[in-house]
Structures are given as C-alpha cells and as structure tokens.
Design an enzyme around this catalytic site. Sequence first.
Site, PDB file in Angstrom:
ATOM      1  N   GLU A  96       2.209   3.953   5.384  1.00  0.00           N
ATOM      2  CA  GLU A  96       1.438   3.031   6.212  1.00  0.00           C
ATOM      3  C   GLU A  96       1.321   3.534   7.648  1.00  0.00           C
ATOM      4  O   GLU A  96       0.273   3.400   8.282  1.00  0.00           O
ATOM      5  CB  GLU A  96       2.073   1.628   6.212  1.00  0.00           C
ATOM      6  CG  GLU A  96       2.098   0.958   4.861  1.00  0.00           C
ATOM      7  CD  GLU A  96       3.395   1.188   4.088  1.00  0.00           C
ATOM      8  OE1 GLU A  96       3.759   0.320   3.282  1.00  0.00           O
ATOM      9  OE2 GLU A  96       4.042   2.237   4.283  1.00  0.00           O
ATOM     10  N   ARG A 137       4.604   3.605  -9.983  1.00  0.00           N
ATOM     11  CA  ARG A 137       5.457   2.487  -9.574  1.00  0.00           C
ATOM     12  C   ARG A 137       4.664   1.276  -9.123  1.00  0.00           C
ATOM     13  O   ARG A 137       5.220   0.190  -8.967  1.00  0.00           O
ATOM     14  CB  ARG A 137       6.418   2.916  -8.468  1.00  0.00           C
ATOM     15  CG  ARG A 137       7.507   3.850  -8.969  1.00  0.00           C
ATOM     16  CD  ARG A 137       8.504   4.179  -7.887  1.00  0.00           C
ATOM     17  NE  ARG A 137       7.890   5.069  -6.909  1.00  0.00           N
ATOM     18  CZ  ARG A 137       8.191   5.074  -5.614  1.00  0.00           C
ATOM     19  NH1 ARG A 137       9.066   4.228  -5.133  1.00  0.00           N
ATOM     20  NH2 ARG A 137       7.606   5.927  -4.794  1.00  0.00           N
TER      21      ARG A 137
END
Length: 145
Positions: free
Chosen positions: A58, A84
């Site tokens: 991020e 995931r």
Amino acid sequence: MTTHPHPVDHELIQAAAQVARTRCRGDNHTMAAAARARDGRIVTAVNAYHFTGGPCAELVLIGTAAAQGAYELDTIVAVGDRDRGVVPPCGRCRQVLLDYFPALKVVVGTGDRLRTVSITDLLPESYVWADHQLDAEQATPLGTS
C-alpha cells in the site's frame, strides 16, 4: 462506522491478484496492492520486504501513483501471493492511508464477505496528523515572540 455500504470494486481486486500471481516471487515481494484513482485509472504495486523493515504494498502504491500523476485515490485493496486473497492493511498503512487520503475506501474481507469500508472505519477515533500541524501563519520562529 459508515452506515451505507460501498460497492466492491472486483476489477480492482482482480488487478491486485494478477500482480500478486505474476510479480510476487520469493520472500521480497509477497503482497500486491491496487488502487483506483479518481480519474478511473488503476495503479498497482508490490511490497519491498527487507529484514530491516520495508514498505508494504500500500505504501509503495502511494509513491507509484504519485509518479504516474495520480494524486487522488478513491479505493485500495491488497492481495497476498500464493492465492491468499484480500489482506487488510496493517496499522501503519491504515494511518498513512488516512493521512494521505481521508476519504479513501478500502476493500476488506474474504470470499462472499468482501466489503468496501471507509479508511476511517478501519481506524476509529484516529490521530489525524494534519489536525495537529501548526498553520504557517501560527508558527513562530525560535528565539522570537
């Protein structure tokens, strides 16, 4: 907490998942992020892990977006490698995302429980850095009064 739900941006999730599948190789890059800029563009990035610490996907995305001229982000999502799925931002990322983009929406959850929430919902009663900065007019240089 937000009382109205935001739509889930599945195209954004797919973009992050594609980057996670194709660009995250080995321990140095295990997370991918994708954000939709206000102009509709999708920007992607991967984390840069290092044993001394390293920026999450991020945070790398914030710099990547700026380098591409995308200074206003609307929605962000992070996806882990090895299928995931969506991974919520860590505490540090939540704080930085709030400071840079206080109106940002974040995709969280898994499977049929995916949802889009406001960054403020992920960091309630938060410290907002900008709220605690002196305005340039209020700042007094040291040694003067």
